[in-house]
Design an enzyme around this catalytic site. Structure first.
Site, PDB file in Angstrom:
ATOM      1  N   ASP A  43       0.850  -1.187   0.000  1.00  0.00           N
ATOM      2  CA  ASP A  43       0.000   0.000   0.000  1.00  0.00           C
ATOM      3  C   ASP A  43       0.885   1.236   0.000  1.00  0.00           C
ATOM      4  O   ASP A  43       2.049   1.192   0.412  1.00  0.00           O
ATOM      5  CB  ASP A  43      -0.968   0.009   1.187  1.00  0.00           C
ATOM      6  CG  ASP A  43      -0.390  -0.625   2.443  1.00  0.00           C
ATOM      7  OD1 ASP A  43       0.843  -0.744   2.531  1.00  0.00           O
ATOM      8  OD2 ASP A  43      -1.160  -0.994   3.331  1.00  0.00           O
ATOM      9  N   GLU A 102      -5.891   3.205   3.427  1.00  0.00           N
ATOM     10  CA  GLU A 102      -6.467   3.824   4.623  1.00  0.00           C
ATOM     11  C   GLU A 102      -7.868   4.370   4.365  1.00  0.00           C
ATOM     12  O   GLU A 102      -8.588   4.705   5.297  1.00  0.00           O
ATOM     13  CB  GLU A 102      -5.559   4.956   5.114  1.00  0.00           C
ATOM     14  CG  GLU A 102      -4.160   4.508   5.534  1.00  0.00           C
ATOM     15  CD  GLU A 102      -4.166   3.648   6.790  1.00  0.00           C
ATOM     16  OE1 GLU A 102      -5.223   3.544   7.444  1.00  0.00           O
ATOM     17  OE2 GLU A 102      -3.113   3.075   7.112  1.00  0.00           O
TER      18      GLU A 102
END
Length: 375
Positions: free
Chosen positions: A69, A128
């Protein structure tokens, strides 16, 4: 890639945290580095602010994927590091700068030393929020380059460097955001009988929500409902006509998540009737559980114990959420915790992982892919 180069990359990335689907500087930095590598076997494609890099194998029979990520968090950094965030109010407080650096380290190794099987490196935005894994998984590029297995890691501040944490089966929970807006009738504090007070309604609802887990979820299962923020009112002598509750739901089973949401809907309907107001529920981002493939997880754990100097910690499942779960729902694979030995935890403004963990992770993943991709 030597250790100094890896540290320099991590610190460069740490300076430029960006929110989900806004990772333009991050994407450019990653692409500039990727394009500096030998390109004879590399194939690079972009997706929104994310990147796919395929490393063509010498005699491919399958494709092994590695996902990282790339986004940051809306947190004002307080580490005092010389390379702390240059973006006010933003920070890599979940270790994604580490994750990206490790991925680049592994990619670099295999750009120079390809294995038999194809490798796919996935640089995924918006972990997120609002969630990049599911749409990236459904993209045309991913459909064309669908791997046979996939792996990922996440830093663990509480574990020492040189240690990984892992278990087969459930690792991370199902998660859902929760936003509830209540709208009633405001007025003067001296005439409450002419109003429908949303402060009172919100307080009552928060109290009721806390009974859902204790009286609706099997005690042998696990679930959490947390209301982290309430916003209502303007001044002390005005009765509020609106209140907003913001929170999160986490469960260890899909069935419990469905049950919790149904009970929340029922309670909100009761609040509408009891407090003569209108209510709206927004579930926000929802992440699927991270479920490690049993066979691949056990194989990897045995590899770590028998073929490396890394210490294996068989961990328990956690209530943390990770949208990598969407990828594991369709592709066999696993995620593991990487020990980084920090006194401050994930999403903390002072999180400062030990950079020695980067080298441990790069070596481990390279060894595993060489072993797995040449079998």
């Amino acid at each position: 890639m030597n250790k100094d180069a890896l540290i320099a990359i991590r610190r460069d990335l740490h300076k430029i945290p960006e929110l989900g689907f806004q990772e333009h500087k991050t994407q450019k930095y990653l692409l500039d580095y990727i394009h500096s590598l030998p390109n004879e076997r590399l194939e690079v494609k972009t997706w929104r602010t994310g990147i796919f890099v395929k490393v063509h194998g010498t005699n491919p029979r399958k494709m092994i994927a590695y996902r990282t990520d790339i986004d940051g968090l809306p947190i004002e950094e307080k580490t005092g590091l010389s390379f702390q965030s240059e973006h006010p109010g933003l920070m890599h407080a979940c270790g994604h700068d580490f994750h990206m650096t490790i991925a680049l380290g592994v990619l670099t190794h295999f750009a120079y030393h390809p294995i038999q099987d194809d490798l796919l490196f996935i640089f995924q935005p918006a972990e997120e929020g609002p969630g990049g894994a599911e749409p990236m998984l459904n993209s045309e590029i991913m459909q064309q380059w669908m791997p046979d297995m996939i792996t990922a890691l996440h830093i663990a501040p509480e574990l020492p460097v040189g240690t990984i944490g892992m278990k087969p089966g459930l690792l991370f929970a199902n998660t859902s955001e929760l936003f509830i807006d209540l709208t009633g009738k405001g007025g003067h504090a001296a005439f409450p009988h002419t109003t429908h007070d949303m402060v009172v309604a919100a307080c009552s609802l928060v109290t009721q929500l806390q009974s859902i887990v204790s009286r609706n979820i099997d005690p042998l299962d696990s679930a959490v409902i947390t209301i982290g923020k309430i916003a209502s009112g303007t001044i002390q002598n005005i009765i509020a006509d609106h209140a907003r509750l913001e929170g999160t739901i986490r469960t260890f089973s899909v069935e419990s998540m469905e049950k919790v949401k149904k009970r929340i809907e029922d309670m909100v309907k009761g609040i509408e009737i009891g407090y003569q107001c209108k209510a709206e529920i927004d579930w926000g981002s929802m992440y699927y559980q991270v479920w490690n493939d049993e066979a691949l997880s056990k194989e990897f754990m045995e590899f770590v114990q028998n073929e490396t100097e890394i210490q294996l910690h068989v961990c328990k499942e956690a209530m943390t959420g990770e949208d990598f779960g969407y990828m594991l729902a369709k592709i066999p694979g696993f995620m593991f915790w990487l020990g980084v030995d920090s006194p401050y935890g994930l999403h903390h403004a002072k999180l400062s992982p030990n950079e020695q963990a980067i080298f441990k992770a790069v070596d481990l993943i390279c060894q595993y892919f060489e072993w797995k991709g040449n079998k």
